[in-house]
Design a protein around this motif. Structure first.
Motif, PDB file in Angstrom:
ATOM      1  N   ASP A   9       0.859  -1.184   0.000  1.00 25.24           N
ATOM      2  CA  ASP A   9       0.000   0.000   0.000  1.00 25.24           C
ATOM      3  C   ASP A   9       0.897   1.237   0.000  1.00 25.24           C
ATOM      4  OD1 ASP A   9      -1.759   2.218   1.193  1.00 25.24           O
ATOM      5  OD2 ASP A   9      -3.203   0.576   1.013  1.00 25.24           O
ATOM      6  N   ASP A  10       0.490   2.281  -0.707  1.00 20.12           N
ATOM      7  CA  ASP A  10       1.346   3.471  -0.796  1.00 20.12           C
ATOM      8  C   ASP A  10       1.216   4.391   0.413  1.00 20.12           C
ATOM      9  OD1 ASP A  10      -1.252   4.152  -1.520  1.00 20.12           O
ATOM     10  OD2 ASP A  10      -0.615   5.725  -2.901  1.00 20.12           O
ATOM     11  N   GLN A  11       0.307   4.089   1.335  1.00 16.75           N
ATOM     12  CA  GLN A  11       0.152   4.904   2.537  1.00 16.75           C
ATOM     13  C   GLN A  11       0.799   4.200   3.731  1.00 16.75           C
ATOM     14  OE1 GLN A  11      -3.813   6.641   3.160  1.00 16.75           O
ATOM     15  NE2 GLN A  11      -4.381   5.910   1.114  1.00 16.75           N
ATOM     16  N   ALA A  12       1.808   4.844   4.300  1.00 20.41           N
ATOM     17  CA  ALA A  12       2.568   4.240   5.397  1.00 20.41           C
ATOM     18  C   ALA A  12       1.682   3.947   6.609  1.00 20.41           C
ATOM     19  CB  ALA A  12       3.723   5.155   5.806  1.00 20.41           C
ATOM     20  N   MET A  13       0.745   4.850   6.902  1.00 21.16           N
ATOM     21  CA  MET A  13      -0.104   4.639   8.072  1.00 21.16           C
ATOM     22  C   MET A  13      -1.035   3.441   7.877  1.00 21.16           C
ATOM     23  SD  MET A  13      -1.102   8.492   9.349  1.00 21.16           S
ATOM     24  CE  MET A  13      -2.037   7.833  10.722  1.00 21.16           C
ATOM     25  N   VAL A  14      -1.478   3.254   6.657  1.00 22.02           N
ATOM     26  CA  VAL A  14      -2.326   2.094   6.374  1.00 22.02           C
ATOM     27  C   VAL A  14      -1.532   0.805   6.574  1.00 22.02           C
ATOM     28  CG1 VAL A  14      -3.572   0.835   4.563  1.00 22.02           C
ATOM     29  CG2 VAL A  14      -3.884   3.308   4.811  1.00 22.02           C
ATOM     30  N   ARG A  15      -0.317   0.788   6.031  1.00 25.51           N
ATOM     31  CA  ARG A  15       0.525  -0.406   6.185  1.00 25.51           C
ATOM     32  C   ARG A  15       0.782  -0.703   7.656  1.00 25.51           C
ATOM     33  NH1 ARG A  15       3.680   2.299   2.387  1.00 25.51           N
ATOM     34  NH2 ARG A  15       5.478   2.360   3.783  1.00 25.51           N
ATOM     35  N   ALA A  16       1.094   0.341   8.412  1.00 29.91           N
ATOM     36  CA  ALA A  16       1.401   0.153   9.830  1.00 29.91           C
ATOM     37  C   ALA A  16       0.177  -0.328  10.601  1.00 29.91           C
ATOM     38  CB  ALA A  16       1.919   1.465  10.429  1.00 29.91           C
ATOM     39  N   GLY A  17      -0.984   0.246  10.291  1.00 29.83           N
ATOM     40  CA  GLY A  17      -2.203  -0.150  10.992  1.00 29.83           C
ATOM     41  C   GLY A  17      -2.590  -1.589  10.709  1.00 29.83           C
ATOM     42  N   PHE A  18      -2.537  -1.970   9.436  1.00 33.65           N
ATOM     43  CA  PHE A  18      -2.861  -3.348   9.083  1.00 33.65           C
ATOM     44  C   PHE A  18      -1.861  -4.323   9.688  1.00 33.65           C
ATOM     45  CE2 PHE A  18      -5.263  -2.259   4.891  1.00 33.65           C
ATOM     46  CZ  PHE A  18      -6.348  -1.852   5.646  1.00 33.65           C
ATOM     47  N   ALA A  19      -0.585  -3.928   9.677  1.00 34.32           N
ATOM     48  CA  ALA A  19       0.456  -4.807  10.209  1.00 34.32           C
ATOM     49  C   ALA A  19       0.246  -5.041  11.702  1.00 34.32           C
ATOM     50  CB  ALA A  19       1.832  -4.213   9.950  1.00 34.32           C
ATOM     51  N   ALA A  20      -0.070  -3.987  12.436  1.00 32.88           N
ATOM     52  CA  ALA A  20      -0.281  -4.115  13.880  1.00 32.88           C
ATOM     53  C   ALA A  20      -1.489  -5.008  14.170  1.00 32.88           C
ATOM     54  CB  ALA A  20      -0.475  -2.741  14.500  1.00 32.88           C
ATOM     55  N   LEU A  21      -2.551  -4.817  13.394  1.00 33.17           N
ATOM     56  CA  LEU A  21      -3.772  -5.600  13.591  1.00 33.17           C
ATOM     57  C   LEU A  21      -3.526  -7.082  13.320  1.00 33.17           C
ATOM     58  CD1 LEU A  21      -6.879  -5.756  13.996  1.00 33.17           C
ATOM     59  CD2 LEU A  21      -7.087  -5.323  11.536  1.00 33.17           C
ATOM     60  N   LEU A  22      -2.873  -7.367  12.212  1.00 31.20           N
ATOM     61  CA  LEU A  22      -2.672  -8.767  11.825  1.00 31.20           C
ATOM     62  C   LEU A  22      -1.620  -9.456  12.684  1.00 31.20           C
ATOM     63  CD1 LEU A  22      -2.843  -8.352   7.944  1.00 31.20           C
ATOM     64  CD2 LEU A  22      -4.601  -9.295   9.455  1.00 31.20           C
ATOM     65  N   ALA A  23      -0.561  -8.724  13.029  1.00 25.95           N
ATOM     66  CA  ALA A  23       0.521  -9.319  13.816  1.00 25.95           C
ATOM     67  C   ALA A  23       0.061  -9.715  15.212  1.00 25.95           C
ATOM     68  CB  ALA A  23       1.704  -8.358  13.899  1.00 25.95           C
ATOM     69  N   ALA A  24      -1.038  -9.115  15.662  1.00 22.32           N
ATOM     70  CA  ALA A  24      -1.570  -9.448  16.988  1.00 22.32           C
ATOM     71  C   ALA A  24      -2.270 -10.800  17.003  1.00 22.32           C
ATOM     72  CB  ALA A  24      -2.533  -8.357  17.448  1.00 22.32           C
ATOM     73  N   GLN A  25      -2.475 -11.379  15.820  1.00 25.57           N
ATOM     74  CA  GLN A  25      -3.138 -12.682  15.730  1.00 25.57           C
ATOM     75  C   GLN A  25      -2.094 -13.794  15.818  1.00 25.57           C
ATOM     76  OE1 GLN A  25      -6.496 -12.235  15.702  1.00 25.57           O
ATOM     77  NE2 GLN A  25      -5.829 -10.076  15.679  1.00 25.57           N
ATOM     78  N   SER A  26      -2.385 -14.801  16.600  1.00 23.69           N
ATOM     79  CA  SER A  26      -1.395 -15.855  16.842  1.00 23.69           C
ATOM     80  C   SER A  26      -1.091 -16.688  15.598  1.00 23.69           C
ATOM     81  CB  SER A  26      -1.884 -16.783  17.968  1.00 23.69           C
ATOM     82  OG  SER A  26      -3.114 -17.400  17.606  1.00 23.69           O
ATOM     83  N   ASP A  27      -2.034 -16.689  14.634  1.00 23.22           N
ATOM     84  CA  ASP A  27      -1.839 -17.530  13.453  1.00 23.22           C
ATOM     85  C   ASP A  27      -1.417 -16.746  12.213  1.00 23.22           C
ATOM     86  OD1 ASP A  27      -4.291 -16.235  13.354  1.00 23.22           O
ATOM     87  OD2 ASP A  27      -5.260 -17.829  12.196  1.00 23.22           O
ATOM     88  N   ILE A  28      -1.090 -15.441  12.377  1.00 27.96           N
ATOM     89  CA  ILE A  28      -0.706 -14.595  11.245  1.00 27.96           C
ATOM     90  C   ILE A  28       0.635 -13.936  11.522  1.00 27.96           C
ATOM     91  CG2 ILE A  28      -1.325 -12.589   9.838  1.00 27.96           C
ATOM     92  CD1 ILE A  28      -4.258 -13.194  10.406  1.00 27.96           C
ATOM     93  N   ASP A  29       1.519 -13.995  10.539  1.00 28.36           N
ATOM     94  CA  ASP A  29       2.843 -13.395  10.666  1.00 28.36           C
ATOM     95  C   ASP A  29       3.064 -12.432   9.505  1.00 28.36           C
ATOM     96  OD1 ASP A  29       5.455 -12.798  11.285  1.00 28.36           O
ATOM     97  OD2 ASP A  29       6.284 -14.693  10.565  1.00 28.36           O
ATOM     98  N   VAL A  30       3.182 -11.129   9.786  1.00 25.74           N
ATOM     99  CA  VAL A  30       3.440 -10.128   8.756  1.00 25.74           C
ATOM    100  C   VAL A  30       4.941 -10.125   8.462  1.00 25.74           C
ATOM    101  CG1 VAL A  30       3.295  -7.691   8.107  1.00 25.74           C
ATOM    102  CG2 VAL A  30       1.475  -8.726   9.490  1.00 25.74           C
ATOM    103  N   VAL A  31       5.308 -10.553   7.255  1.00 34.17           N
ATOM    104  CA  VAL A  31       6.723 -10.757   6.929  1.00 34.17           C
ATOM    105  C   VAL A  31       7.316  -9.642   6.082  1.00 34.17           C
ATOM    106  CG1 VAL A  31       6.574 -13.256   7.146  1.00 34.17           C
ATOM    107  CG2 VAL A  31       6.113 -12.193   4.929  1.00 34.17           C
ATOM    108  N   GLY A  32       6.556  -8.581   5.835  1.00 31.10           N
ATOM    109  CA  GLY A  32       7.100  -7.460   5.086  1.00 31.10           C
ATOM    110  C   GLY A  32       6.022  -6.549   4.549  1.00 31.10           C
ATOM    111  N   ASP A  33       6.421  -5.365   4.069  1.00 29.77           N
ATOM    112  CA  ASP A  33       5.478  -4.444   3.438  1.00 29.77           C
ATOM    113  C   ASP A  33       6.188  -3.680   2.336  1.00 29.77           C
ATOM    114  OD1 ASP A  33       6.206  -1.523   4.496  1.00 29.77           O
ATOM    115  OD2 ASP A  33       6.385  -2.889   6.214  1.00 29.77           O
ATOM    116  N   ALA A  34       5.407  -3.122   1.425  1.00 27.92           N
ATOM    117  CA  ALA A  34       5.953  -2.406   0.280  1.00 27.92           C
ATOM    118  C   ALA A  34       5.051  -1.222  -0.045  1.00 27.92           C
ATOM    119  CB  ALA A  34       6.056  -3.341  -0.922  1.00 27.92           C
ATOM    120  N   ALA A  35       5.645  -0.177  -0.641  1.00 31.94           N
ATOM    121  CA  ALA A  35       4.927   1.068  -0.877  1.00 31.94           C
ATOM    122  C   ALA A  35       4.343   1.194  -2.282  1.00 31.94           C
ATOM    123  CB  ALA A  35       5.849   2.259  -0.594  1.00 31.94           C
TER     124      ALA A  35
END
Length: 233
Positions: A9-35
């Motif tokens: 996603d080209d918006q840094a805040m969107v990437r950060a928000g989604f990453a925080a939400l998903l990483a809090a799940q025990s079965d999901i691992d956020v392994v990177g992001d791109a702009a």
């Protein structure tokens, strides 16, 4: 089993928000992001995610072209990391507007789902799990939009009364027609008076025989092949 996810996603805040939400799940691992899409393609080829969350509108390369390159099965396009269709990631397209004209093209590109960015957090988490499991996130509203799109196109040549696509049995052809109408497995089971597990088996055979990835592609196939046309059923 942990689901590996990258966020494009080209918006840094969107990437950060989604990453925080998903990483809090025990079965999901956020392994990177791109702009942007170009970076997303490169990251997908190096990180080997199970699911790519892909924004539709981005600079450099939009999400549609990035999805095509990530999901293209040809060796030249994928750069070698995906030896077979089962090993390629699933792409979940993200957009701000539900009136986007990109739904059809996103699904044609091979995306497994389409989600609004303002959807509730629980919907995003569920969507990642659904597409990771190999299902399509194809809401009735998206199915209706696909049907409306096909209604504007010249009618495809209809199959003959006896021909069935891909060697499908009569029952499998019925199931494909009902998938194209946007019915869920339970609704198909009720319509055909079958057990839901039996319908799941038929759906799996339809996808395998037609070499389709998921229900989204099945809907497109049914309309493009002329198996069903808008207004029927």
């Amino acid at each position: 089993m942990t689901i590996k996810v990258i966020i494009v996603d080209d918006q840094a805040m969107v990437r950060a928000g989604f990453a925080a939400l998903l990483a809090a799940q025990s079965d999901i691992d956020v392994v990177g992001d791109a702009a942007d899409g170009r970076q997303g393609v490169a990251l997908s080829r190096s990180a080997h995610p199970d699911v790519v969350l892909m924004d539709v509108r981005m600079p450099e390369m939009d999400g549609l072209e990035a999805a095509r390159q990530i999901l293209d099965p040809s060796p030249a396009s994928r750069g070698g990391p995906y030896p077979g269709i089962a090993h390629r990631p699933k792409v979940l397209m993200l957009t701000t507007f539900d009136v986007d004209d990109y739904v059809y093209e996103a699904l044609r590109a091979g995306a497994s789902g389409f989600l609004l960015k303002d959807a509730p957090p629980a919907d995003l988490i569920s969507a990642v799990r659904v597409v990771a499991a190999g299902e399509a996130l194809l809401a009735p509203s998206v199915t209706r939009r696909l049907i409306a799109d096909f209604a504007k196109r010249p009618a495809p040549r209809r199959r003959s009364g006896t021909a069935r696509p891909g060697g499908l049995t009569p029952r499998e052809t019925e199931v494909l027609e009902l998938i194209a109408r946007g019915l869920s497995n339970q609704e198909i089971a009720d319509r055909l008076i079958l057990a839901e597990q039996t319908v799941k088996t038929h759906v799996g055979r339809v996808l395998a025989k037609l070499n389709l990835r998921d229900r989204a592609q099945a809907v497109i196939f049914a309309y493009e092949s002329g198996l069903v046309t808008p207004g029927e059923g």
